[in-house]
Design a protein around this motif. Sequence first.
Motif, PDB file in Angstrom:
ATOM      1  N   ALA A  89       0.845  -1.191   0.000  1.00 24.40           N
ATOM      2  CA  ALA A  89       0.000   0.000   0.000  1.00 24.40           C
ATOM      3  C   ALA A  89       0.881   1.242   0.000  1.00 24.40           C
ATOM      4  O   ALA A  89       1.879   1.304   0.732  1.00 24.40           O
ATOM      5  CB  ALA A  89      -0.924   0.009   1.224  1.00 24.40           C
ATOM      6  N   ARG A  90       0.530   2.228  -0.832  1.00 26.37           N
ATOM      7  CA  ARG A  90       1.303   3.452  -0.951  1.00 26.37           C
ATOM      8  C   ARG A  90       0.492   4.660  -0.499  1.00 26.37           C
ATOM      9  O   ARG A  90      -0.742   4.688  -0.618  1.00 26.37           O
ATOM     10  CB  ARG A  90       1.759   3.662  -2.404  1.00 26.37           C
ATOM     11  N   TRP A  96       6.955   6.903  -2.818  1.00 26.59           N
ATOM     12  CA  TRP A  96       8.075   6.754  -1.902  1.00 26.59           C
ATOM     13  C   TRP A  96       7.662   6.393  -0.485  1.00 26.59           C
ATOM     14  O   TRP A  96       8.526   6.110   0.349  1.00 26.59           O
ATOM     15  CB  TRP A  96       8.886   8.057  -1.874  1.00 26.59           C
ATOM     16  N   ILE A  97       6.378   6.427  -0.183  1.00 27.15           N
ATOM     17  CA  ILE A  97       5.920   6.136   1.174  1.00 27.15           C
ATOM     18  C   ILE A  97       4.925   4.988   1.100  1.00 27.15           C
ATOM     19  O   ILE A  97       3.928   5.071   0.368  1.00 27.15           O
ATOM     20  CB  ILE A  97       5.255   7.368   1.824  1.00 27.15           C
ATOM     21  N   THR A 134       8.475   1.866   3.931  1.00 23.82           N
ATOM     22  CA  THR A 134       9.417   2.692   3.179  1.00 23.82           C
ATOM     23  C   THR A 134       9.026   4.149   3.298  1.00 23.82           C
ATOM     24  O   THR A 134       7.845   4.500   3.209  1.00 23.82           O
ATOM     25  CB  THR A 134       9.440   2.276   1.693  1.00 23.82           C
ATOM     26  N   LEU A 135      10.036   5.003   3.492  1.00 23.97           N
ATOM     27  CA  LEU A 135       9.840   6.446   3.578  1.00 23.97           C
ATOM     28  C   LEU A 135      10.930   7.107   2.759  1.00 23.97           C
ATOM     29  O   LEU A 135      12.096   6.741   2.861  1.00 23.97           O
ATOM     30  CB  LEU A 135       9.907   6.916   5.034  1.00 23.97           C
ATOM     31  N   GLY A 136      10.570   8.099   1.907  1.00 21.22           N
ATOM     32  CA  GLY A 136      11.591   8.758   1.110  1.00 21.22           C
ATOM     33  C   GLY A 136      10.996   9.778   0.174  1.00 21.22           C
ATOM     34  O   GLY A 136       9.853  10.200   0.333  1.00 21.22           O
ATOM     35  N   GLY A 137      11.832  10.166  -0.812  1.00 18.76           N
ATOM     36  CA  GLY A 137      11.360  11.117  -1.796  1.00 18.76           C
ATOM     37  C   GLY A 137      12.282  12.278  -2.031  1.00 18.76           C
ATOM     38  O   GLY A 137      12.279  12.880  -3.098  1.00 18.76           O
ATOM     39  N   LEU A 138      13.143  12.655  -1.048  1.00 21.64           N
ATOM     40  CA  LEU A 138      14.018  13.798  -1.189  1.00 21.64           C
ATOM     41  C   LEU A 138      15.245  13.407  -1.992  1.00 21.64           C
ATOM     42  O   LEU A 138      16.058  12.584  -1.549  1.00 21.64           O
ATOM     43  CB  LEU A 138      14.426  14.330   0.190  1.00 21.64           C
ATOM     44  N   LEU A 139      15.389  13.951  -3.209  1.00 23.25           N
ATOM     45  CA  LEU A 139      16.516  13.649  -4.100  1.00 23.25           C
ATOM     46  C   LEU A 139      16.663  12.149  -4.344  1.00 23.25           C
ATOM     47  O   LEU A 139      17.766  11.644  -4.539  1.00 23.25           O
ATOM     48  CB  LEU A 139      17.822  14.208  -3.512  1.00 23.25           C
ATOM     49  N   THR A 144      14.146   2.333   4.512  1.00 27.74           N
ATOM     50  CA  THR A 144      13.340   1.117   4.498  1.00 27.74           C
ATOM     51  C   THR A 144      13.650   0.294   5.737  1.00 27.74           C
ATOM     52  O   THR A 144      14.821   0.076   6.069  1.00 27.74           O
ATOM     53  CB  THR A 144      13.615   0.273   3.245  1.00 27.74           C
ATOM     54  N   LEU A 145      12.600  -0.164   6.408  1.00 31.56           N
ATOM     55  CA  LEU A 145      12.733  -1.063   7.551  1.00 31.56           C
ATOM     56  C   LEU A 145      11.888  -2.296   7.274  1.00 31.56           C
ATOM     57  O   LEU A 145      10.683  -2.184   7.047  1.00 31.56           O
ATOM     58  CB  LEU A 145      12.274  -0.381   8.845  1.00 31.56           C
ATOM     59  N   THR A 146      12.532  -3.467   7.274  1.00 34.30           N
ATOM     60  CA  THR A 146      11.851  -4.717   6.949  1.00 34.30           C
ATOM     61  C   THR A 146      12.159  -5.752   8.011  1.00 34.30           C
ATOM     62  O   THR A 146      13.324  -5.919   8.405  1.00 34.30           O
ATOM     63  CB  THR A 146      12.297  -5.254   5.578  1.00 34.30           C
ATOM     64  N   GLY A 147      11.124  -6.445   8.467  1.00 34.83           N
ATOM     65  CA  GLY A 147      11.294  -7.541   9.398  1.00 34.83           C
ATOM     66  C   GLY A 147      10.967  -8.861   8.722  1.00 34.83           C
ATOM     67  O   GLY A 147       9.954  -8.969   8.020  1.00 34.83           O
ATOM     68  N   TYR A 148      11.831  -9.863   8.900  1.00 34.83           N
ATOM     69  CA  TYR A 148      11.658 -11.171   8.277  1.00 34.83           C
ATOM     70  C   TYR A 148      11.512 -12.238   9.358  1.00 34.83           C
ATOM     71  O   TYR A 148      12.254 -12.238  10.352  1.00 34.83           O
ATOM     72  CB  TYR A 148      12.863 -11.537   7.400  1.00 34.83           C
TER      73      TYR A 148
END
Length: 415
Positions: A89-90, A96-97, A134-139, A144-148
Amino acid sequence: MPAPCVWSSPEGGPSDSLRMGGVFLSHRAFFAACASVDPDADGMRVEERLLELSETLSLSSELVEASVTFTARDSDSTEVFLRSGGLEARWPGTPWIGVEVSRSLSGPFIPGMRDPVLDRGWVDIDSIASVGATLGGLLGSSLTLTGYLLPHEDTLAVFEASSPWLGFGSFGYASVSLAGSDSSLDMSVYNARIDLRVIEPWITLIQSGKGADSSAVMFEGVGYTPVSGEWGALEIVPVFRWAGDSLVSPGGSVPRGRTVLGLDAVLRPRGRALSGAVGCRYDPADPGAASGAFSADMTSEGGFHYSLSASGVGSRAFRASAASILHRGKASMGGGLEMMSDSLRITGTAGYSPTPGVHAVLEVSATPVIWDGDTPEPHESLSAVFARNGVTAALRLQRRDGETRIIASACAVFP
């Protein structure tokens, strides 16, 4: 041991889809079959067989991507199971989020220099469940933080931060934390590339504990071309690797306790169909392990393709090969020579493609050196391959060490 059944799922061909407003529904079926048969005095003995049918259902919209794959498999036993599934889901208005949940769809991966620090095959993907954000977008930067959730109730947390371009280079960081009943790991990986115009240093730093003995440094300087012209460019690449004795690298891509100095020269073609590379590696602590490697490829206007390569030059694991193949119309033929530290083998090949998507190859190889009491044991194989419109089929007849084996495989995508 029987030859394994191997195939790859075709990527081409659109799946059947249905548009409902801003939502797309689609499905794709994949079928694969493989068998390995050994003829003997009692008839045909099946050494390995596999039948598999997978159906993937997908849903996509501006805000949501979802898919689920069911598989029916018949091998030593028959089973029907959920192979993989995922939901992403975005945030409205930006790619980017977002958040993602999946099962057997993605695994942990951390790039390194030439080899990954953590390879995708480190853990069997069929036994992985993950959740991430995921969080981002600047340049173009992203966090990203992922748990497995891994087998044996192990848990793996991976945090990644990357900036693909900062005006003078790029930077990446990854933190890996593994906790479980039998194992634990805390590892940090830093990747950086600096654009100095004349040369681009690539640096990777790995830390898996406290102290320098639990660290590793890898460096390569690419882009330095002291000689260039219309024919191409000669690039010189210095290489340095060092790893402490206590470094923990679960993917096994970084040999610990070693220092390696190296230099590569790469010929990059522009106006000629000629490429090549020469490299050497030296360990100050073990000069006897120094080795070199080289390779070269050239294609002539007459249709000849020449290749020459060697690895482990100067070491006990020496290996070299030379080959030449003529491509003319629908047919090809050629031969080659392969030499290792303790053996020599000559190979001849012939191929024919009567129509697009159909190809047959005959290969015969033998060693010219026969010791007293031995008899020559040539290896022969005849392969026929068909690939068209999402369907791939292969039949191979193989004769090796006095044994004959027939291997057949087929796979198809039904859009």
